[in-house]
Motif scaffolding. Structure first.
Motif, PDB file in Angstrom:
ATOM      1  N   GLY A  51      -2.626  16.584  18.348  1.00 16.68           N
ATOM      2  CA  GLY A  51      -2.301  17.503  17.433  1.00 16.68           C
ATOM      3  C   GLY A  51      -1.792  16.688  16.036  1.00 16.68           C
ATOM      4  O   GLY A  51      -2.430  15.835  15.728  1.00 16.68           O
ATOM      5  N   SER A  52      -0.785  17.307  15.402  1.00 16.81           N
ATOM      6  CA  SER A  52      -0.442  16.867  14.382  1.00 16.81           C
ATOM      7  C   SER A  52       0.618  15.529  14.236  1.00 16.81           C
ATOM      8  O   SER A  52       1.628  15.787  14.981  1.00 16.81           O
ATOM      9  N   VAL A  53       0.033  14.480  13.706  1.00 14.66           N
ATOM     10  CA  VAL A  53       0.796  13.233  13.886  1.00 14.66           C
ATOM     11  C   VAL A  53       1.448  12.873  12.561  1.00 14.66           C
ATOM     12  O   VAL A  53       0.777  12.914  11.531  1.00 14.66           O
ATOM     13  N   PRO A  54       2.743  12.843  12.636  1.00 13.24           N
ATOM     14  CA  PRO A  54       3.684  12.523  11.452  1.00 13.24           C
ATOM     15  C   PRO A  54       3.074  11.173  10.721  1.00 13.24           C
ATOM     16  O   PRO A  54       3.030  10.243  11.363  1.00 13.24           O
ATOM     17  N   PRO A  55       3.198  11.016   9.561  1.00 10.25           N
ATOM     18  CA  PRO A  55       3.028   9.885   8.807  1.00 10.25           C
ATOM     19  C   PRO A  55       3.742   8.708   8.974  1.00 10.25           C
ATOM     20  O   PRO A  55       3.408   7.727   9.026  1.00 10.25           O
ATOM     21  N   ASP A  56       5.259   9.140   9.358  1.00  8.05           N
ATOM     22  CA  ASP A  56       5.883   8.058   9.571  1.00  8.05           C
ATOM     23  C   ASP A  56       5.283   7.350  10.869  1.00  8.05           C
ATOM     24  O   ASP A  56       5.794   5.980  11.061  1.00  8.05           O
ATOM     25  N   ILE A  57       4.760   7.958  11.680  1.00  6.49           N
ATOM     26  CA  ILE A  57       4.047   7.239  12.909  1.00  6.49           C
ATOM     27  C   ILE A  57       2.779   6.507  12.260  1.00  6.49           C
ATOM     28  O   ILE A  57       2.550   5.338  12.839  1.00  6.49           O
ATOM     29  N   PHE A  58       1.918   7.146  11.641  1.00  5.14           N
ATOM     30  CA  PHE A  58       0.513   6.434  11.614  1.00  5.14           C
ATOM     31  C   PHE A  58       0.446   5.822  10.294  1.00  5.14           C
ATOM     32  O   PHE A  58      -0.430   4.815  10.529  1.00  5.14           O
ATOM     33  N   ILE A  59       1.245   6.042   9.270  1.00  4.02           N
ATOM     34  CA  ILE A  59       0.853   5.027   8.300  1.00  4.02           C
ATOM     35  C   ILE A  59       1.473   3.663   8.555  1.00  4.02           C
ATOM     36  O   ILE A  59       0.391   2.585   8.090  1.00  4.02           O
ATOM     37  N   PRO A  60       2.375   3.304   9.154  1.00  7.90           N
ATOM     38  CA  PRO A  60       2.743   1.807   9.480  1.00  7.90           C
ATOM     39  C   PRO A  60       1.483   1.082  10.383  1.00  7.90           C
ATOM     40  O   PRO A  60       1.125  -0.031  10.129  1.00  7.90           O
ATOM     41  N   VAL A  61       0.655   2.047  11.210  1.00  4.83           N
ATOM     42  CA  VAL A  61      -0.388   1.664  11.857  1.00  4.83           C
ATOM     43  C   VAL A  61      -1.388   1.326  10.916  1.00  4.83           C
ATOM     44  O   VAL A  61      -1.996   0.194  11.091  1.00  4.83           O
ATOM     45  N   ALA A  62      -1.652   2.178  10.269  1.00  4.77           N
ATOM     46  CA  ALA A  62      -2.794   2.146   9.263  1.00  4.77           C
ATOM     47  C   ALA A  62      -2.580   0.894   8.437  1.00  4.77           C
ATOM     48  O   ALA A  62      -3.668   0.331   7.933  1.00  4.77           O
ATOM     49  N   GLU A  63      -1.315   0.783   8.071  1.00  8.07           N
ATOM     50  CA  GLU A  63      -1.142  -0.420   7.226  1.00  8.07           C
ATOM     51  C   GLU A  63      -1.373  -1.620   7.959  1.00  8.07           C
ATOM     52  O   GLU A  63      -2.075  -2.742   7.405  1.00  8.07           O
ATOM     53  N   GLU A  64      -0.879  -1.776   9.200  1.00  7.39           N
ATOM     54  CA  GLU A  64      -1.177  -2.879  10.148  1.00  7.39           C
ATOM     55  C   GLU A  64      -2.761  -3.462  10.452  1.00  7.39           C
ATOM     56  O   GLU A  64      -3.098  -4.298  10.466  1.00  7.39           O
ATOM     57  N   ILE A  65      -3.477  -2.213  10.436  1.00  6.13           N
ATOM     58  CA  ILE A  65      -4.915  -2.412  10.843  1.00  6.13           C
ATOM     59  C   ILE A  65      -5.550  -2.586   9.695  1.00  6.13           C
ATOM     60  O   ILE A  65      -6.882  -2.496   9.839  1.00  6.13           O
ATOM     61  N   GLY A  66      -4.952  -2.394   8.404  1.00  2.21           N
ATOM     62  CA  GLY A  66      -5.873  -2.388   7.142  1.00  2.21           C
ATOM     63  C   GLY A  66      -6.524  -1.192   6.794  1.00  2.21           C
ATOM     64  O   GLY A  66      -7.384  -1.115   5.718  1.00  2.21           O
ATOM     65  N   LEU A  67      -6.464  -0.385   7.735  1.00  2.69           N
ATOM     66  CA  LEU A  67      -7.158   1.091   7.441  1.00  2.69           C
ATOM     67  C   LEU A  67      -6.567   1.806   6.208  1.00  2.69           C
ATOM     68  O   LEU A  67      -7.324   2.616   5.540  1.00  2.69           O
ATOM     69  N   ILE A  68      -5.372   1.377   5.978  1.00  2.00           N
ATOM     70  CA  ILE A  68      -4.588   2.226   4.702  1.00  2.00           C
ATOM     71  C   ILE A  68      -5.304   1.848   3.139  1.00  2.00           C
ATOM     72  O   ILE A  68      -5.298   2.588   2.566  1.00  2.00           O
ATOM     73  N   THR A  69      -5.987   0.860   3.164  1.00  3.90           N
ATOM     74  CA  THR A  69      -6.852   0.704   1.856  1.00  3.90           C
ATOM     75  C   THR A  69      -7.936   1.834   1.922  1.00  3.90           C
ATOM     76  O   THR A  69      -8.009   2.345   0.748  1.00  3.90           O
ATOM     77  N   ARG A  70      -8.622   2.137   2.784  1.00  2.00           N
ATOM     78  CA  ARG A  70      -9.834   2.901   2.650  1.00  2.00           C
ATOM     79  C   ARG A  70      -9.104   4.628   2.560  1.00  2.00           C
ATOM     80  O   ARG A  70      -9.368   5.312   1.922  1.00  2.00           O
ATOM     81  N   LEU A  71      -8.106   4.547   3.587  1.00  2.80           N
ATOM     82  CA  LEU A  71      -7.353   5.825   3.687  1.00  2.80           C
ATOM     83  C   LEU A  71      -6.707   6.188   2.063  1.00  2.80           C
ATOM     84  O   LEU A  71      -6.706   7.105   1.613  1.00  2.80           O
ATOM     85  N   GLY A  72      -6.056   5.041   1.806  1.00  2.00           N
ATOM     86  CA  GLY A  72      -5.227   5.259   0.400  1.00  2.00           C
ATOM     87  C   GLY A  72      -6.069   5.364  -0.628  1.00  2.00           C
ATOM     88  O   GLY A  72      -5.878   6.333  -1.618  1.00  2.00           O
ATOM     89  N   GLU A  73      -7.402   4.901  -0.792  1.00  2.00           N
ATOM     90  CA  GLU A  73      -8.376   5.096  -1.644  1.00  2.00           C
ATOM     91  C   GLU A  73      -8.766   6.679  -1.586  1.00  2.00           C
ATOM     92  O   GLU A  73      -8.982   7.400  -2.830  1.00  2.00           O
TER      93      GLU A  73
END
Ligand code: C2E
Ligand code: CA
Ligand code: CA
Length: 598
Positions: free
Chosen positions: A361-383
């Motif tokens: 379902g809908s996953v809150p950013p407070d949960i997935f942003i830190p994970v995306a940061e840790e696995i480096g996905l935040i760069t592509r996602l952020g772009e």
């Protein structure tokens, strides 16, 4: 009848065949020596004499093997042990057996020999100095089992050392496997360069070595991952004490190439026999404990616990889903308006990321942003966020700006300036209609390059807002480091406003400071009319919160904005330099900083 060819007598210098044979044998790379069936030397070549430091005088044909051994013993190329060994060889030779092997000399060389019986009686021995080959082989072996940068044992040696240590570990004693990982090593590498990063790893390796006993082992698994095996513990408390010592050793600042660098370390510990009885299991569990240590704020150690298994699997699945979600286009961006408190009109909309997972379902950013940061996905996602928001915002009334949250990881790992300029150019959104929201975590590293990027963005006309003000390390010093255009006061202060007391004093102090810097202030999380009235009275410029609107999908925000009047997005006024902050204001601010900590 064919004349029988005379066979050369090697010991006869008059024999022309023998002379030829000598010449040939003196050219071969091995030392060659020949004995009669009675154990008397018949012949030896020059290489043999050179190998053992004999003169031609020393080794006259007819000399017995016994006296040769005595001589070799005297010249120091053979020790008493080898003498016994040579005698055994002699006995074996007399039985006509081929033998070969290596013998080390007291002067540190390794000689390879082959004893071959001669059918007519006697035997021939070849000696070859293999020292260089041996050294080369040893070096290759060392390289295969050690890490080139730190010269610590690598993963391969670790495996065999654990197995051995488990065998040797006395009954009732524990063996600890500690998985160590430097915190923010990547940040140091990215900001100070790989050379400094490598230097740091070398010094860390030295410090780790100094923490362990001779029977323990520290290995490097690559990157900033180290593993320690330590045996003979009688309680987990002893392992905890070692972990604390290690952390203290690493915490001492490092002076590297004009930089003083501080790092912290996270440690995961598994103990045999409870957490595993083989290298693989112990390592896996120590790794999971490390994972949890990192998750619980880094710079700490954790022992393995059974249920970590489940949590790690869950987390791993979340990572996989997140990566797949990005590829499958499961992300969308919603927008929440920011309203000017004076005019009541929308001045800006903040882009807030949404992840709709088909099962979760809908996953809150407070949960997935830190994970995306840790696995480096935040760069592509952020772009993707930056490009999508610019393309969307250009459709809005031109007085409305778009605000984008940018993670510190993006500043460390990608060229934010280039991505933003690209997104602005291809969308046609004027830079003055873009705001980037950053948190003070971005300035923690004191990275000059991050500050330079922020200044360049500001020079383009892009505004920079400090987000979640008051929640972090606080915070005033960061306002001095960079001339922010906006401060967003975190919702925790706004929630408490209606209770009166400290929260309103804090908000007042912040708006006061912001005013003197000519910064805009936004009150976050305004939910009630009462809060709106108070934040306005306390001097906030803008509000954001459910009272006006939640974050809504792109089509709805476009409809909302086009149906109502909007306020011009506040351009950055000329402002005094941060250094001109009045000392009385600073005093209030400091008091506020302390209140914020409480
Ligand atoms: P934030 O930047 O502080 O965003 C404001 C958060 O407060 C949003 O939560 C918003 O929905 C929520 N909010 C706004 N008004 C109210 C209110 O009146 N009451 C309450 N209770 N909440 C309100 P959201 O969307 O869950 O986002 C959480 C955080 O996730 C954001 O906090 C931001 O730090 C991060 N985030 C969201 N999108 C992105 C993104 O694209 N990139 C990055 N790096 N971080 C993002
Ligand atoms: Ca934000
Ligand atoms: Ca915020």
């Amino acid at each position: 009848m064919r004349k029988k060819r005379a066979s050369p007598d090697a010991s006869d210098p008059q024999d022309p065949n023998a002379a030829l044979l000598h010449e040939v044998l003196d050219c071969v790379p091995q030392g060659v020596i020949m004995f009669s069936g009675e154990g008397r030397m018949l012949y030896c070549n020059r290489r043999y004499r050179d190998t053992y430091g004999f003169s031609e005088e020393d080794l006259r044909p007819g000399i017995t093997m016994e006296s040769m051994l005595t001589m070799r013993n005297r010249t120091g190329v053979i020790g008493p042990e080898e003498r016994k060994y040579c005698r055994r060889q002699l006995a074996a030779m007399r039985k006509g057996l081929v033998q070969s092997g290596f013998h080390p000399t007291p002067d540190g060389r390794t000689i390879h020999y082959i004893n071959t019986p001669i059918p007519s009686g006697g035997w021939i021995v070849t000696h070859e100095d293999m020292t260089q080959q041996r050294q080369a082989e040893e070096q290759i072996e060392h390289m295969a089992s050690h890490d080139a940068l730190t010269d610590l044992p690598n993963r391969v040696s670790f495996q065999s050392h654990v197995e051995q240590a488990l065998l040797l570990n006395s009954r009732g004693r524990m063996l600890a496997v500690m998985f160590l990982d430097l915190d923010n090593f990547k940040g140091i590498n990215d900001t100070l360069g790989h050379q400094v990063g490598d230097e740091l790893l070398k010094v860390v390796a030295d410090r780790l070595r100094s923490c362990i006993r001779g029977t323990d082992m520290v290995a490097r698994f690559g990157g900033d991952e180290f593993v320690i095996i330590s045996s003979g513990f009688n309680s987990p408390a002893r392992a905890a004490a070692l972990a604390t010592r290690i952390r203290e050793a690493v915490l001492e600042p490092f002076d590297l190439a004009d930089h003083r660098v501080s790092v912290d370390i996270s440690i995961g510990i598994s103990l045999s026999p409870n957490d595993g009885t083989d290298a693989e299991q112990l390592l896996k569990n120590a790794d999971q404990a490390l994972y949890c240590a990192k998750g619980s704020g880094r710079g700490t150690y954790r022992f393995f616990e059974g249920e970590m298994d489940v949590r790690t699997t869950e987390r791993h699945n979340l990572e996989l889903d997140l990566r797949a979600g990005f590829v499958n286009g499961e992300f969308e961006i919603h927008y929440q308006p920011l309203v000017n408190l004076e005019s009541g009109k929308v001045s800006c909309c903040e882009a807030l990321l949404r992840w709709n997972h088909p099962v979760r379902g809908s996953v809150p950013p407070d949960i997935f942003i830190p994970v995306a940061e840790e696995i480096g996905l935040i760069t592509r996602l952020g772009e993707w966020v930056i490009r999508t928001v610019c393309a969307e915002a250009v459709k809005w009334p031109e007085q409305v700006a778009a605000a984008i949250n940018v993670s510190p990881v993006q500043f460390r790992t990608q060229n934010v300036l280039q991505i933003v300029t690209h997104a602005l150019a291809s969308s046609g959104l004027p830079p003055g209609r873009l705001e980037l929201e950053i948190t003070e975590a971005i300035l923690l590293d004191e990275s000059e390059s991050t500050l330079a990027v922020l200044r360049q963005l500001q020079a383009l006309g892009v505004r920079i807002a400090m987000d979640d003000f008051g929640t972090g390390y606080s915070s005033l010093s960061y306002l001095r480091k960079f001339p922010f255009d906006k401060i967003k006061i975190d919702q925790c202060f706004i929630k408490d406003l209606s209770l009166g007391g400290a929260a309103s004093a804090i908000v007042r102090a912040v708006t006061g400071i912001a005013d003197s810097f000519h910064m805009v202030t936004t009150a976050e999380g305004v939910e009630t009319e009462e809060q709106r009235v108070i934040v306005k009275a306390l001097g906030c410029t803008e509000m954001q919160g459910h009272l006006f609107s939640k974050a809504i999908p792109p089509a709805e925000i476009l409809a909302l904005l086009t149906s109502m009047e909007v306020a011009p997005c506040s351009p950055p006024p000329d402002r005094p330099a941060p250094d001109r902050l009045g000392s009385d204001r600073l005093a209030v601010a400091m008091a506020w900083g302390r209140a914020g900590e409480r």
